[in-house]
Write a protein that holds these residues in place. Structure first.
Motif, PDB file in Angstrom:
ATOM      1  N   GLY A   1       3.951   7.963 -12.121  1.00  0.00           N
ATOM      2  CA  GLY A   1       4.703   8.231 -13.336  1.00  0.00           C
ATOM      3  C   GLY A   1       5.804   7.255 -13.685  1.00  0.00           C
ATOM      4  N   LEU A   2       6.043   6.238 -12.867  1.00  0.00           N
ATOM      5  CA  LEU A   2       7.122   5.293 -13.149  1.00  0.00           C
ATOM      6  C   LEU A   2       6.638   4.049 -13.886  1.00  0.00           C
ATOM      7  CD1 LEU A   2       9.203   5.499  -9.841  1.00  0.00           C
ATOM      8  CD2 LEU A   2       9.579   6.690 -12.005  1.00  0.00           C
ATOM      9  N   PHE A   3       5.413   3.608 -13.604  1.00  0.00           N
ATOM     10  CA  PHE A   3       4.855   2.485 -14.337  1.00  0.00           C
ATOM     11  C   PHE A   3       4.402   2.936 -15.722  1.00  0.00           C
ATOM     12  CE2 PHE A   3       3.491  -0.194 -10.432  1.00  0.00           C
ATOM     13  CZ  PHE A   3       4.639  -0.953 -10.546  1.00  0.00           C
ATOM     14  N   SER A   4       4.380   1.989 -16.645  1.00  0.00           N
ATOM     15  CA  SER A   4       3.915   2.262 -18.001  1.00  0.00           C
ATOM     16  C   SER A   4       2.399   2.398 -18.035  1.00  0.00           C
ATOM     17  CB  SER A   4       4.356   1.136 -18.932  1.00  0.00           C
ATOM     18  OG  SER A   4       3.727   1.234 -20.182  1.00  0.00           O
TER      19      SER A   4
ATOM     20  N   GLN B   1       0.815  -1.216   0.000  1.00  0.00           N
ATOM     21  CA  GLN B   1       0.000   0.000   0.000  1.00  0.00           C
ATOM     22  C   GLN B   1       0.846   1.262   0.000  1.00  0.00           C
ATOM     23  OE1 GLN B   1      -3.736  -2.035   2.471  1.00  0.00           O
ATOM     24  NE2 GLN B   1      -2.405  -0.574   3.507  1.00  0.00           N
ATOM     25  N   VAL B   2       2.016   1.184   0.602  1.00  0.00           N
ATOM     26  CA  VAL B   2       2.908   2.348   0.651  1.00  0.00           C
ATOM     27  C   VAL B   2       3.788   2.438  -0.591  1.00  0.00           C
ATOM     28  CG1 VAL B   2       4.890   3.360   1.875  1.00  0.00           C
ATOM     29  CG2 VAL B   2       2.904   2.539   3.156  1.00  0.00           C
ATOM     30  N   LEU B   3       4.269   1.282  -1.070  1.00  0.00           N
ATOM     31  CA  LEU B   3       5.205   1.298  -2.191  1.00  0.00           C
ATOM     32  C   LEU B   3       4.526   1.500  -3.547  1.00  0.00           C
ATOM     33  CD1 LEU B   3       7.876  -1.431  -1.365  1.00  0.00           C
ATOM     34  CD2 LEU B   3       7.786   0.976  -0.706  1.00  0.00           C
ATOM     35  N   ALA B   4       3.345   0.933  -3.734  1.00  0.00           N
ATOM     36  CA  ALA B   4       2.691   1.014  -5.049  1.00  0.00           C
ATOM     37  C   ALA B   4       2.542   2.457  -5.548  1.00  0.00           C
ATOM     38  CB  ALA B   4       1.341   0.310  -5.005  1.00  0.00           C
ATOM     39  N   PRO B   5       2.125   3.406  -4.705  1.00  0.00           N
ATOM     40  CA  PRO B   5       1.988   4.779  -5.208  1.00  0.00           C
ATOM     41  C   PRO B   5       3.292   5.391  -5.700  1.00  0.00           C
ATOM     42  CG  PRO B   5       0.763   4.511  -3.156  1.00  0.00           C
ATOM     43  CD  PRO B   5       1.598   3.279  -3.328  1.00  0.00           C
TER      44      PRO B   5
ATOM     45  N   SER C   1       6.102  -8.011  -9.519  1.00  0.00           N
ATOM     46  CA  SER C   1       6.099  -8.418 -10.914  1.00  0.00           C
ATOM     47  C   SER C   1       6.014  -7.204 -11.828  1.00  0.00           C
ATOM     48  CB  SER C   1       4.922  -9.355 -11.185  1.00  0.00           C
ATOM     49  OG  SER C   1       4.864  -9.714 -12.551  1.00  0.00           O
ATOM     50  N   ASP C   2       5.140  -6.254 -11.503  1.00  0.00           N
ATOM     51  CA  ASP C   2       5.008  -5.040 -12.306  1.00  0.00           C
ATOM     52  C   ASP C   2       6.311  -4.241 -12.313  1.00  0.00           C
ATOM     53  OD1 ASP C   2       2.444  -5.301 -13.301  1.00  0.00           O
ATOM     54  OD2 ASP C   2       1.498  -4.284 -11.614  1.00  0.00           O
ATOM     55  N   ILE C   3       6.957  -4.163 -11.159  1.00  0.00           N
ATOM     56  CA  ILE C   3       8.231  -3.443 -11.077  1.00  0.00           C
ATOM     57  C   ILE C   3       9.261  -4.103 -11.986  1.00  0.00           C
ATOM     58  CG2 ILE C   3      10.181  -2.896  -9.552  1.00  0.00           C
ATOM     59  CD1 ILE C   3       8.099  -2.551  -7.275  1.00  0.00           C
ATOM     60  N   TYR C   4       9.328  -5.435 -11.925  1.00  0.00           N
ATOM     61  CA  TYR C   4      10.319  -6.172 -12.716  1.00  0.00           C
ATOM     62  C   TYR C   4      10.061  -6.019 -14.218  1.00  0.00           C
ATOM     63  CZ  TYR C   4      13.838  -9.848 -13.344  1.00  0.00           C
ATOM     64  OH  TYR C   4      14.978 -10.542 -13.672  1.00  0.00           O
ATOM     65  N   LEU C   5       8.785  -6.104 -14.607  1.00  0.00           N
ATOM     66  CA  LEU C   5       8.452  -6.063 -16.031  1.00  0.00           C
ATOM     67  C   LEU C   5       8.448  -4.649 -16.600  1.00  0.00           C
ATOM     68  CD1 LEU C   5       5.652  -8.779 -16.201  1.00  0.00           C
ATOM     69  CD2 LEU C   5       8.004  -8.951 -17.022  1.00  0.00           C
ATOM     70  N   THR C   6       8.506  -3.645 -15.726  1.00  0.00           N
ATOM     71  CA  THR C   6       8.549  -2.259 -16.209  1.00  0.00           C
ATOM     72  C   THR C   6       9.757  -2.026 -17.105  1.00  0.00           C
ATOM     73  OG1 THR C   6       7.276  -1.326 -14.371  1.00  0.00           O
ATOM     74  CG2 THR C   6       8.807   0.157 -15.465  1.00  0.00           C
ATOM     75  N   LYS C   7      10.834  -2.751 -16.871  1.00  0.00           N
ATOM     76  CA  LYS C   7      12.030  -2.630 -17.706  1.00  0.00           C
ATOM     77  C   LYS C   7      11.698  -2.950 -19.161  1.00  0.00           C
ATOM     78  CE  LYS C   7      16.606  -2.010 -17.229  1.00  0.00           C
ATOM     79  NZ  LYS C   7      17.217  -0.875 -16.512  1.00  0.00           N
ATOM     80  N   PHE C   8      10.931  -4.007 -19.367  1.00  0.00           N
ATOM     81  CA  PHE C   8      10.534  -4.388 -20.725  1.00  0.00           C
ATOM     82  C   PHE C   8       9.493  -3.423 -21.277  1.00  0.00           C
ATOM     83  CE2 PHE C   8       8.075  -7.377 -23.604  1.00  0.00           C
ATOM     84  CZ  PHE C   8       8.975  -7.274 -24.653  1.00  0.00           C
TER      85      PHE C   8
END
Length: 274
Positions: free
Chosen positions: A111-114, A102-106, A210-217
């Motif tokens: 602006g960092l996620f696609s 809940q704290v990290l997702a925001p 998983s979302d953090i990891y795949l953001t690179k791609f």
């Protein structure tokens, strides 16, 4: 920007009473089976009331240790048999993981996620992904590259994930806490298996990690100007020609396997042309 939050604030935000209460309500509403420590979700209320301060203290002083997740085998679809293997953390650990998420997702949502990602994101769902995909198709991008990753939320390189997280999370206490969850193990048939790789798929933190990891791609595809949608670990990339589709399939597969060390499910990944 959210990522500029002071390093000392993140852990305190996680341990804030309102945040923990919100996490508690999420775990209770999410229900769940009896866990490896025999505590059921309904028992969490008394634990939370009587031992909340003890739990907070152990996390704050670094003595908290999550228990191994309970091994769960998920059946395959129509073909039957045993499918993906996951782990369900005990209810207390689910509460802590949810409080962290809940704290990290925001931080990443700011602006960092696609914008092309739709799986397990706030105010986003599969229906939105389908509408966007139809929009691309109707605009003439009707050659579709379907890429399916072999194991949902299975992050093979924890060190790489932690490195990605450190770009945003400056509180090392939080990084250490996440590391504890990554290495807490899975209990199955009375035996504890180490989790040197991957994230237990039943964990509240799993979708975010998983979302953090795949953001690179995701960012790699964006940099190339490609049209795509991602729902969890399923990618659909839209181009105008079969030749371009075959080229994108080749370069995408190479990036996922070489750079992110992920395995592409060749049986489900294909180019579909009109």
């Amino acid at each position: 920007m959210a990522e500029n939050i002071a390093a000392t604030d993140l852990m305190e935000m996680i341990l804030d009473g309102d945040n923990l209460n919100k996490a508690y309500l999420w775990v209770v509403s999410d229900k769940g089976a009896k866990d490896v420590d025999k505590m059921e979700v309904k028992d969490l209320s008394s634990y939370f009331l009587t031992r909340k301060d003890e739990l907070i203290g152990s996390i704050r002083d670094g003595s908290y240790r999550p228990k191994p997740a309970r091994g769960v085998e998920k059946p395959k679809g129509q073909g039957g048999g045993v499918g993906r293997y996951g782990g369900l953390p005990i209810v207390v650990d689910r509460l802590v993981q949810q409080a962290v998420a809940q704290v990290l997702a925001p931080l990443w949502e700011d602006g960092l996620f696609s914008d092309h990602g739709y799986g397990f994101r706030p105010n986003r769902d599969l229906e939105m992904a389908v509408r966007k995909a139809k929009e691309y198709y109707d605009d003439g991008y009707n050659h579709v590259i379907n890429i399916d990753l072999a194991k949902e939320f299975d992050i093979p390189n924890q060190a790489r994930l932690i490195h990605m997280m450190r770009d945003v999370v400056k509180d090392e206490r939080v990084i250490k806490l996440i590391g504890l969850f990554l290495n807490s193990g899975v209990l199955k048939d009375g035996l504890i298996s180490a989790t040197a790789e991957g994230v237990p798929k039943g964990a509240p933190l799993a979708p975010l990690l998983s979302d953090i990891y795949l953001t690179k791609f995701d960012k790699q595809l964006e940099a190339k100007g490609l049209k795509f949608v991602r729902s969890a670990d399923d990618y659909k990339i839209f181009v105008r020609s079969k030749r371009a589709a075959e080229r994108v399939m080749e370069t995408s597969t190479r990036f996922l396997t070489d750079k992110l060390k992920l395995k592409v499910n060749q049986d489900k990944s294909q180019v579909v042309s009109p």
